[in-house]
Write a protein that holds these residues in place. Structure first.
Motif, PDB file in Angstrom:
ATOM      1  N   LEU A 178       4.950   7.988   6.407  1.00  0.00           N
ATOM      2  CA  LEU A 178       3.645   7.337   6.466  1.00  0.00           C
ATOM      3  C   LEU A 178       3.805   5.820   6.548  1.00  0.00           C
ATOM      4  O   LEU A 178       3.118   5.152   7.314  1.00  0.00           O
ATOM      5  CB  LEU A 178       2.819   7.725   5.232  1.00  0.00           C
TER       6      LEU A 178
ATOM      7  N   ILE B  22      -8.506   0.240   3.627  1.00  0.00           N
ATOM      8  CA  ILE B  22      -7.550   1.102   2.939  1.00  0.00           C
ATOM      9  C   ILE B  22      -7.049   0.506   1.636  1.00  0.00           C
ATOM     10  O   ILE B  22      -6.534   1.215   0.800  1.00  0.00           O
ATOM     11  CB  ILE B  22      -6.334   1.431   3.820  1.00  0.00           C
ATOM     12  N   THR B  23      -7.195  -0.793   1.479  1.00  0.00           N
ATOM     13  CA  THR B  23      -6.639  -1.395   0.268  1.00  0.00           C
ATOM     14  C   THR B  23      -7.473  -1.039  -0.949  1.00  0.00           C
ATOM     15  O   THR B  23      -8.690  -1.067  -0.918  1.00  0.00           O
ATOM     16  CB  THR B  23      -6.570  -2.927   0.389  1.00  0.00           C
ATOM     17  N   THR B  24      -6.791  -0.705  -2.009  1.00  0.00           N
ATOM     18  CA  THR B  24      -7.459  -0.362  -3.256  1.00  0.00           C
ATOM     19  C   THR B  24      -7.895  -1.637  -3.959  1.00  0.00           C
ATOM     20  O   THR B  24      -7.120  -2.571  -4.033  1.00  0.00           O
ATOM     21  CB  THR B  24      -6.495   0.378  -4.188  1.00  0.00           C
TER      22      THR B  24
ATOM     23  N   GLY C 200       1.015   7.714 -11.300  1.00  0.00           N
ATOM     24  CA  GLY C 200       2.303   7.910 -10.641  1.00  0.00           C
ATOM     25  C   GLY C 200       3.463   7.901 -11.618  1.00  0.00           C
ATOM     26  O   GLY C 200       4.388   8.715 -11.523  1.00  0.00           O
TER      27      GLY C 200
ATOM     28  N   SER D 146      -3.163   9.856  -0.639  1.00  0.00           N
ATOM     29  CA  SER D 146      -3.335   9.121   0.620  1.00  0.00           C
ATOM     30  C   SER D 146      -2.248   8.083   0.861  1.00  0.00           C
ATOM     31  O   SER D 146      -2.014   7.682   1.999  1.00  0.00           O
ATOM     32  CB  SER D 146      -4.706   8.453   0.651  1.00  0.00           C
ATOM     33  N   LYS D 147      -1.569   7.639  -0.201  1.00  0.00           N
ATOM     34  CA  LYS D 147      -0.545   6.622  -0.021  1.00  0.00           C
ATOM     35  C   LYS D 147       0.845   7.243   0.153  1.00  0.00           C
ATOM     36  O   LYS D 147       1.826   6.542   0.350  1.00  0.00           O
ATOM     37  CB  LYS D 147      -0.510   5.673  -1.227  1.00  0.00           C
ATOM     38  N   ILE D 148       0.914   8.548   0.035  1.00  0.00           N
ATOM     39  CA  ILE D 148       2.225   9.177  -0.030  1.00  0.00           C
ATOM     40  C   ILE D 148       2.686   9.711   1.307  1.00  0.00           C
ATOM     41  O   ILE D 148       3.821   9.482   1.726  1.00  0.00           O
ATOM     42  CB  ILE D 148       2.213  10.296  -1.086  1.00  0.00           C
ATOM     43  N   SER D 149       1.815  10.399   1.988  1.00  0.00           N
ATOM     44  CA  SER D 149       2.237  11.035   3.228  1.00  0.00           C
ATOM     45  C   SER D 149       1.022  11.448   4.028  1.00  0.00           C
ATOM     46  O   SER D 149      -0.054  11.683   3.479  1.00  0.00           O
ATOM     47  CB  SER D 149       3.103  12.259   2.897  1.00  0.00           C
ATOM     48  N   ALA D 150       1.181  11.537   5.336  1.00  0.00           N
ATOM     49  CA  ALA D 150       0.117  12.077   6.185  1.00  0.00           C
ATOM     50  C   ALA D 150       0.666  13.247   6.988  1.00  0.00           C
ATOM     51  O   ALA D 150       0.090  13.668   7.971  1.00  0.00           O
ATOM     52  CB  ALA D 150      -0.435  10.993   7.096  1.00  0.00           C
TER      53      ALA D 150
ATOM     54  N   GLU E 203       0.801  -1.213   0.000  1.00  0.00           N
ATOM     55  CA  GLU E 203       0.000   0.000   0.000  1.00  0.00           C
ATOM     56  C   GLU E 203       0.839   1.271   0.000  1.00  0.00           C
ATOM     57  O   GLU E 203       0.559   2.210  -0.724  1.00  0.00           O
ATOM     58  CB  GLU E 203      -0.926   0.020   1.233  1.00  0.00           C
ATOM     59  N   TYR E 204       1.849   1.306   0.862  1.00  0.00           N
ATOM     60  CA  TYR E 204       2.534   2.580   1.100  1.00  0.00           C
ATOM     61  C   TYR E 204       3.930   2.674   0.482  1.00  0.00           C
ATOM     62  O   TYR E 204       4.581   3.710   0.589  1.00  0.00           O
ATOM     63  CB  TYR E 204       2.570   2.887   2.601  1.00  0.00           C
TER      64      TYR E 204
ATOM     65  N   LYS F 133       2.603   1.503  -3.978  1.00  0.00           N
ATOM     66  CA  LYS F 133       1.646   2.442  -4.562  1.00  0.00           C
ATOM     67  C   LYS F 133       2.054   3.889  -4.357  1.00  0.00           C
ATOM     68  O   LYS F 133       1.303   4.798  -4.690  1.00  0.00           O
ATOM     69  CB  LYS F 133       0.258   2.211  -3.945  1.00  0.00           C
ATOM     70  N   ASN F 134       3.204   4.110  -3.781  1.00  0.00           N
ATOM     71  CA  ASN F 134       3.683   5.478  -3.590  1.00  0.00           C
ATOM     72  C   ASN F 134       4.762   5.787  -4.619  1.00  0.00           C
ATOM     73  O   ASN F 134       5.882   5.312  -4.502  1.00  0.00           O
ATOM     74  CB  ASN F 134       4.245   5.615  -2.171  1.00  0.00           C
ATOM     75  N   PRO F 135       4.421   6.575  -5.639  1.00  0.00           N
ATOM     76  CA  PRO F 135       5.414   6.829  -6.691  1.00  0.00           C
ATOM     77  C   PRO F 135       6.630   7.606  -6.204  1.00  0.00           C
ATOM     78  O   PRO F 135       7.656   7.627  -6.891  1.00  0.00           O
ATOM     79  CB  PRO F 135       4.627   7.617  -7.740  1.00  0.00           C
TER      80      PRO F 135
ATOM     81  N   GLN G  46       4.903   4.909  10.008  1.00  0.00           N
ATOM     82  CA  GLN G  46       3.808   5.078  10.959  1.00  0.00           C
ATOM     83  C   GLN G  46       2.806   3.924  10.864  1.00  0.00           C
ATOM     84  O   GLN G  46       2.389   3.355  11.874  1.00  0.00           O
ATOM     85  CB  GLN G  46       3.118   6.416  10.657  1.00  0.00           C
TER      86      GLN G  46
END
Lengths: 147, 171
Positions: free
Chosen positions: A127, B10-12, B24, B115-119, A109-110, A113-115, A130
């Motif tokens: 993230l 949360i999973t797509t 992306g 949402s998958k990149i940073s909070a 997921e993180y 899926k995070n480009p 965390q």
């Protein structure tokens, strides 16, 4: 019963240390993380090929663990070769499922899926760290710890 | 193994993943940048915005096939916030504000592409690249409904973002 998760290493297919997480590590390592990662990976690589060579049966499982008198090291590998290595104490049950959930729910997921996260490099995403921390802390093995 | 309750949500679903990954890659592969002007961020953003514009322009056509005519401009914007957003991002816009003079602010508290990149504030500098496509989509959709507009986006903390739509009146 006291159960503890000590730490977690994630390696990619080529043996690069992608992430190191620590929760209850009582004895600090004597070398830097990069060196330690190489040592751990080298040992696992040898151990894995050793297991394959001497196994009297076909190995279908992509996981194994070893235990000392003090701790247990659990290894799980995804079909794509991402390796998850978690040190727990001896009374913890098999954490294979936990490692798989970390892969599916956090790594895919993180990171995948995070480009912004380049594949095959150390993961710097806050993230990711965390979410990983939340998942580990919510697992039974961690929560049943009486400190 | 006890999972945190939000873990499954949360999973797509796999059918949306190709779009997410393609988006992306569009941003980070450099395909959109010409060789001699490598690193020109404005060029990248305007190309992404244009791709979004064409996508939105065509998409709205498809989505409106069962819809009735819109009463007014606000009605159109509401459609963007509800059905249109659901069609693309599987959720509605969380908050809509307007000054009733042609300015609308659409707030998404958990924008899917962020949402998958940073909070946190981490990677905030990459934010605009992830919003340009969507700004274009909104502009394209409105354009095909006969409304010309300027759409800009802002992020304060990921994954919350706001899209400002300013309607251009014919003078």
């Amino acid at each position: 019963m006291v159960m503890t998760i000590h730490n977690l290493y994630i390696f990619d297919r080529n043996g690069t240390l992608m992430f190191y997480g620590e929760w209850n590590r009582k004895k600090a390592g004597t070398m830097n993380k990069e060196e330690e990662g190489k040592l751990v990976y080298g040992m696992l690589f040898s151990l894995r090929s050793f297991l394959e060579k001497i196994s009297p049966l076909d190995l279908t499982d992509n996981s194994f663990c070893y235990r000392t008198s003090k701790y247990k090291m659990n290894y799980w590998e995804s079909p794509t070769g991402v390796k998850f290595v978690m040190n727990t104490d001896l009374s913890s049950p098999n954490v294979k499922d936990l490692l798989r959930v970390i892969y599916q729910m956090v790594y895919v997921e993180y990171v995948v899926k995070n480009p912004v996260c380049p594949m095959g490099e150390y993961i710097h995403s806050e993230l990711f760290a965390q979410k990983l921390d939340e998942l580990v802390k919510s697992s039974l093995i961690y929560t049943s710890k009486t400190s | 193994m006890a999972l945190p309750p939000q873990a499954t949500s949360i999973t797509t679903p796999p059918d949306e993943l190709p779009l997410e990954l393609l988006h992306g890659e569009l941003i980070f592969s450099g395909v959109l940048l010409s060789k001699d002007k490598e690193g020109d961020i404005n060029e990248l953003l305007s190309k992404l915005e244009f791709i979004g514009f064409s996508t939105g322009y065509r998409l709205i056509e498809r989505l409106l096939k069962d819809s009735t005519r819109f009463k007014d401009e606000l009605d159109t914007i509401k459609f963007i916030c509800k059905d249109f957003w659901v069609a693309i991002y599987k959720k509605q816009i969380d908050n809509l504000r307007t000054n009733h003079q042609g300015t609308y602010v659409l707030q998404d508290n958990c924008f899917k592409l962020l949402s998958k990149i940073s909070a946190t504030k981490q990677y905030l500098e990459h934010g605009p690249k992830f919003l340009a496509f969507t700004c274009g989509i909104i502009r394209g959709a409105l354009s095909n409904l006969g409304i010309s507009s300027v759409v800009v986006a802002e992020i304060s903390t990921m994954p919350t973002c706001r899209f400002h739509i300013t309607i251009q009146r014919a003078t």
